[in-house]
Motif scaffolding. Structure first.
Motif, PDB file in Angstrom:
ATOM      1  N   ASP A 277       0.824  -1.215   0.000  1.00 36.39           N
ATOM      2  CA  ASP A 277       0.000   0.000   0.000  1.00 36.39           C
ATOM      3  C   ASP A 277       0.852   1.256   0.000  1.00 36.39           C
ATOM      4  OD1 ASP A 277      -2.323  -1.442  -0.041  1.00 36.39           O
ATOM      5  OD2 ASP A 277      -2.785  -1.180   2.091  1.00 36.39           O
ATOM      6  N   HIS A 278       2.078   1.130   0.507  1.00 34.24           N
ATOM      7  CA  HIS A 278       2.980   2.278   0.561  1.00 34.24           C
ATOM      8  C   HIS A 278       3.991   2.270  -0.580  1.00 34.24           C
ATOM      9  CE1 HIS A 278       1.339   2.313   4.653  1.00 34.24           C
ATOM     10  NE2 HIS A 278       1.716   3.573   4.725  1.00 34.24           N
ATOM     11  N   GLY A 279       3.755   1.430  -1.579  1.00 35.05           N
ATOM     12  CA  GLY A 279       4.596   1.430  -2.769  1.00 35.05           C
ATOM     13  C   GLY A 279       5.777   0.504  -2.732  1.00 35.05           C
ATOM     14  N   MET A 280       5.886  -0.336  -1.721  1.00 39.11           N
ATOM     15  CA  MET A 280       7.025  -1.246  -1.629  1.00 39.11           C
ATOM     16  C   MET A 280       6.805  -2.461  -2.518  1.00 39.11           C
ATOM     17  SD  MET A 280       8.729  -3.014   1.769  1.00 39.11           S
ATOM     18  CE  MET A 280       9.050  -1.405   2.499  1.00 39.11           C
ATOM     19  N   ALA A 281       7.854  -2.935  -3.157  1.00 43.25           N
ATOM     20  CA  ALA A 281       7.767  -4.124  -3.994  1.00 43.25           C
ATOM     21  C   ALA A 281       7.483  -5.341  -3.138  1.00 43.25           C
ATOM     22  CB  ALA A 281       9.070  -4.322  -4.765  1.00 43.25           C
ATOM     23  N   VAL A 282       6.694  -6.273  -3.673  1.00 45.08           N
ATOM     24  CA  VAL A 282       6.303  -7.446  -2.903  1.00 45.08           C
ATOM     25  C   VAL A 282       7.510  -8.294  -2.516  1.00 45.08           C
ATOM     26  CG1 VAL A 282       5.882  -8.827  -4.973  1.00 45.08           C
ATOM     27  CG2 VAL A 282       4.734  -9.428  -2.832  1.00 45.08           C
ATOM     28  N   THR A 283       8.526  -8.356  -3.400  1.00 39.45           N
ATOM     29  CA  THR A 283       9.711  -9.155  -3.073  1.00 39.45           C
ATOM     30  C   THR A 283      10.472  -8.566  -1.892  1.00 39.45           C
ATOM     31  OG1 THR A 283      10.906  -7.916  -4.780  1.00 39.45           O
ATOM     32  CG2 THR A 283       9.999 -10.062  -5.401  1.00 39.45           C
ATOM     33  N   VAL A 284      10.533  -7.237  -1.824  1.00 37.78           N
ATOM     34  CA  VAL A 284      11.221  -6.584  -0.703  1.00 37.78           C
ATOM     35  C   VAL A 284      10.445  -6.808   0.588  1.00 37.78           C
ATOM     36  CG1 VAL A 284      12.008  -4.373   0.230  1.00 37.78           C
ATOM     37  CG2 VAL A 284      12.241  -4.846  -2.213  1.00 37.78           C
ATOM     38  N   ALA A 285       9.123  -6.665   0.527  1.00 35.51           N
ATOM     39  CA  ALA A 285       8.300  -6.863   1.718  1.00 35.51           C
ATOM     40  C   ALA A 285       8.403  -8.298   2.223  1.00 35.51           C
ATOM     41  CB  ALA A 285       6.844  -6.516   1.411  1.00 35.51           C
ATOM     42  N   ALA A 286       8.389  -9.254   1.303  1.00 32.12           N
ATOM     43  CA  ALA A 286       8.506 -10.662   1.698  1.00 32.12           C
ATOM     44  C   ALA A 286       9.870 -10.936   2.326  1.00 32.12           C
ATOM     45  CB  ALA A 286       8.287 -11.562   0.491  1.00 32.12           C
ATOM     46  N   ALA A 287      10.906 -10.304   1.799  1.00 31.33           N
ATOM     47  CA  ALA A 287      12.241 -10.479   2.368  1.00 31.33           C
ATOM     48  C   ALA A 287      12.301  -9.939   3.802  1.00 31.33           C
ATOM     49  CB  ALA A 287      13.277  -9.786   1.498  1.00 31.33           C
ATOM     50  N   LEU A 288      11.612  -8.834   4.052  1.00 32.02           N
ATOM     51  CA  LEU A 288      11.584  -8.282   5.406  1.00 32.02           C
ATOM     52  C   LEU A 288      10.885  -9.235   6.375  1.00 32.02           C
ATOM     53  CD1 LEU A 288      10.755  -4.531   4.658  1.00 32.02           C
ATOM     54  CD2 LEU A 288      12.950  -5.488   5.386  1.00 32.02           C
ATOM     55  N   VAL A 289       9.789  -9.857   5.923  1.00 33.33           N
ATOM     56  CA  VAL A 289       9.096 -10.827   6.770  1.00 33.33           C
ATOM     57  C   VAL A 289      10.004 -12.018   7.061  1.00 33.33           C
ATOM     58  CG1 VAL A 289       7.142 -12.415   6.920  1.00 33.33           C
ATOM     59  CG2 VAL A 289       6.810 -10.134   5.979  1.00 33.33           C
ATOM     60  N   SER A 290      10.724 -12.485   6.057  1.00 28.87           N
ATOM     61  CA  SER A 290      11.664 -13.582   6.268  1.00 28.87           C
ATOM     62  C   SER A 290      12.747 -13.192   7.270  1.00 28.87           C
ATOM     63  CB  SER A 290      12.308 -14.000   4.944  1.00 28.87           C
ATOM     64  OG  SER A 290      11.341 -14.512   4.061  1.00 28.87           O
ATOM     65  N   ALA A 291      13.197 -11.943   7.198  1.00 27.39           N
ATOM     66  CA  ALA A 291      14.217 -11.474   8.136  1.00 27.39           C
ATOM     67  C   ALA A 291      13.686 -11.472   9.564  1.00 27.39           C
ATOM     68  CB  ALA A 291      14.696 -10.078   7.742  1.00 27.39           C
ATOM     69  N   ILE A 292      12.408 -11.132   9.731  1.00 27.11           N
ATOM     70  CA  ILE A 292      11.799 -11.213  11.063  1.00 27.11           C
ATOM     71  C   ILE A 292      11.928 -12.643  11.588  1.00 27.11           C
ATOM     72  CG2 ILE A 292       9.609 -11.133  12.330  1.00 27.11           C
ATOM     73  CD1 ILE A 292       8.801  -8.758  10.610  1.00 27.11           C
ATOM     74  N   GLY A 293      11.688 -13.615  10.713  1.00 24.01           N
ATOM     75  CA  GLY A 293      11.819 -15.010  11.113  1.00 24.01           C
ATOM     76  C   GLY A 293      13.231 -15.374  11.523  1.00 24.01           C
ATOM     77  N   VAL A 294      14.216 -14.834  10.826  1.00 23.74           N
ATOM     78  CA  VAL A 294      15.616 -15.107  11.177  1.00 23.74           C
ATOM     79  C   VAL A 294      15.917 -14.632  12.587  1.00 23.74           C
ATOM     80  CG1 VAL A 294      18.009 -14.529  10.648  1.00 23.74           C
ATOM     81  CG2 VAL A 294      16.408 -15.031   8.784  1.00 23.74           C
ATOM     82  N   PHE A 295      15.530 -13.400  12.876  1.00 26.95           N
ATOM     83  CA  PHE A 295      15.843 -12.848  14.195  1.00 26.95           C
ATOM     84  C   PHE A 295      14.961 -13.442  15.287  1.00 26.95           C
ATOM     85  CE2 PHE A 295      17.714  -9.648  11.387  1.00 26.95           C
ATOM     86  CZ  PHE A 295      18.959  -9.503  11.987  1.00 26.95           C
ATOM     87  N   SER A 296      13.797 -13.986  14.916  1.00 29.91           N
ATOM     88  CA  SER A 296      12.957 -14.636  15.925  1.00 29.91           C
ATOM     89  C   SER A 296      13.634 -15.870  16.495  1.00 29.91           C
ATOM     90  CB  SER A 296      11.591 -15.002  15.335  1.00 29.91           C
ATOM     91  OG  SER A 296      11.701 -16.076  14.416  1.00 29.91           O
ATOM     92  N   LEU A 297      14.422 -16.569  15.674  1.00 31.01           N
ATOM     93  CA  LEU A 297      15.168 -17.726  16.169  1.00 31.01           C
ATOM     94  C   LEU A 297      16.158 -17.294  17.237  1.00 31.01           C
ATOM     95  CD1 LEU A 297      16.100 -20.671  16.087  1.00 31.01           C
ATOM     96  CD2 LEU A 297      17.578 -20.062  14.152  1.00 31.01           C
ATOM     97  N   VAL A 298      16.905 -16.224  16.958  1.00 30.23           N
ATOM     98  CA  VAL A 298      17.869 -15.707  17.932  1.00 30.23           C
ATOM     99  C   VAL A 298      17.154 -15.243  19.188  1.00 30.23           C
ATOM    100  CG1 VAL A 298      19.648 -13.964  18.342  1.00 30.23           C
ATOM    101  CG2 VAL A 298      19.435 -15.029  16.083  1.00 30.23           C
TER     102      VAL A 298
END
Length: 452
Positions: A277-298
């Motif tokens: 909705d704010h103009g971000m590409a879907v691939t970038v947004a999905a990568a950010l969600v994946s990064a949340i998962g990475v740091f959730s493990l830590v």
């Protein structure tokens, strides 16, 4: 489940208990195999989002019917956990883990030959949901409860973090297989992974340290295997009936429902479309969600370590307050690009994402004793209810207002309430008895029990 059975602690076991300890306690090998099993089970959770387009293209099924199967999977996943915990007490961890993996393999295999949407709901929704739900947080809690005294919180953190790790490890590989080979080979890959885990579980996993003549890790005296209780399903329902009369149950369930609402319910469901909705590409947004998962493990592992050392109620309050601040700030951070502020949000939110699990599991154990794993199963089911409710609320709000803004502020307010509720959980039982079912070990602090 409050007494021990002399018949289960034989003279042979007692003599084995007197042997010199191995250089590496078997509990760590058990935890390693349990973690690998959780990783394999979690990989199945990554599949529904990858199956929507291939199934829609091949069968021309509606996305709604495919989504219904995924919803059944989530509901069964949450509801099966308390029954799985009781069945593990009744029949043993290894037997239930093997049955769960076999169920997952059957569901996955049948999915590859399905011809109608209802079959997807039955095979993937019911069978895979039941199997993977049996190998989730209550499985981790039972392993840690039976095998560990010292470092119990750390082990819970590591095992629950293994779920997020499983999705992270398998998701890119599964996406590549689907893109190059098709969706069926991807499912077969998961089924083969589950089969390998069946072999490891059969060879390595044991229900209780007494089965191999050892003490739980960190215990100062031998713990007999507890007497099993007949009627696992009846016990599960009885535990629910008894626990719902307790204010402590609703405090734990209420805070964990907020956890589900502000992670699975909003971040995993609505972060990507909100960023678009704010103009971000879907691939970038999905990568950010994946990064949340990475740091959730830590974050989960660190949270487990902290839970061994600090008041878990205070940790929960801090986690929810931090999450409230982050969610309230998120609308101002969105933009067409992933700037430094949004990346910082991803890192910190990831650290807090699953950090609530170890303190919640430990508090269930401390408040409800030997029924703690089953109680946590019901608390986790309410977590799923909170997630589903927020997912629906977020979509409805976006349709009506044209913006996700109110959703983030609502989520932040819920987290602030959860922080207050966490501090209301009773202090009673914080001595953390090692095992209400095995009074041979005195109440302890984890490090003190280890002889410090």
């Amino acid at each position: 489940m409050t007494s021990t059975s002399p018949s289960r602690s034989t003279g042979k076991t007692a003599s084995r208990a007197g042997r010199a300890p191995a250089p590496v306690h078997r509990a760590w090998l058990i935890a390693l195999v349990a973690g690998a099993t959780i990783v394999a089970a979690a990989a199945f959770a990554a599949m529904p989002g990858l199956l929507v387009d291939p199934l829609h293209t091949e069968y021309e099924w509606s996305r709604g019917s495919i989504g219904a199967a995924a919803s059944v999977n989530m509901v069964v996943y949450g509801l099966i956990a308390p029954f799985a915990a009781a069945l593990m007490d009744r029949f043993g961890i290894r037997r239930i883990a093997l049955a769960a993996l076999a169920t997952v393999i059957a569901g996955a295999g049948l999915t590859t030959v399905m011809t109608a949407p209802w079959q997807l709901t039955l095979y993937w929704g019911l069978l895979v949901g039941a199997g993977t739900g049996s190998l989730a947080m209550t499985f981790a809690a039972t392993i840690a409860d039976n095998w560990f005294v010292k470092r119990r919180g750390l082990v819970i953190g590591a095992l629950t973090g293994a779920s997020a790790f499983g999705q992270l490890v398998f998701l890119p590989a599964l996406a590549w297989i689907i893109d190059h080979q098709g969706w069926r080979p991807a499912i077969v890959t998961l089924a083969l992974t589950a089969f390998v885990m069946m072999l490891l579980v059969a060879l390595v996993l044991r229900d209780h340290p007494a089965d191999v003549g050892q003490r739980p890790y960190g215990a100062t005296s031998f713990v007999s295997r507890p007497r099993t209780e007949q009627g696992a399903a009846r016990r599960t329902v009885r535990v629910l009936r008894d626990s719902v009369r307790s204010r402590q149950f609703w405090l734990l369930a209420g805070t964990f429902a907020v956890c589900g609402a502000t992670t699975n319910g909003i971040m995993w469901t609505h972060f990507v479309p909100a960023a678009q909705d704010h103009g971000m590409a879907v691939t970038v947004a999905a990568a950010l969600v994946s990064a949340i998962g990475v740091f959730s493990l830590v974050g989960t592992i660190v949270s487990g370590w902290l839970t061994d050392r600090f008041d878990p109620r205070g940790l929960l309050a801090a986690y929810y307050l931090g999450r409230a601040v982050l969610l309230a700030a998120l609308p101002a951070l969105f933009g067409p690009d992933a700037g430094a502020a949004l990346i910082a949000f991803v890192v910190v939110f990831g650290l807090l994402d699953v950090a609530t699990v170890p303190p919640t599991i430990l508090l269930c154990r401390r408040v409800f004793g030997a029924d703690g794993a089953i109680v946590f199963g019901w608390v986790n089911a309410i977590h799923q209810v909170g997630a589903g409710a927020m997912a629906v609320f977020g979509g409805f709000t976006r349709d009506v207002t044209g913006s996700y803004g109110p959703v983030w502020f609502m989520a932040a307010a819920l987290c602030a309430v959860a922080a207050v509720l966490a501090l209301q959980i009773a202090r009673s039982g914080e001595s953390d008895p090692v095992h209400d079912r095995a009074p041979t070990v005195p109440p302890c602090n984890d490090d003190e029990q280890a002889g410090k």
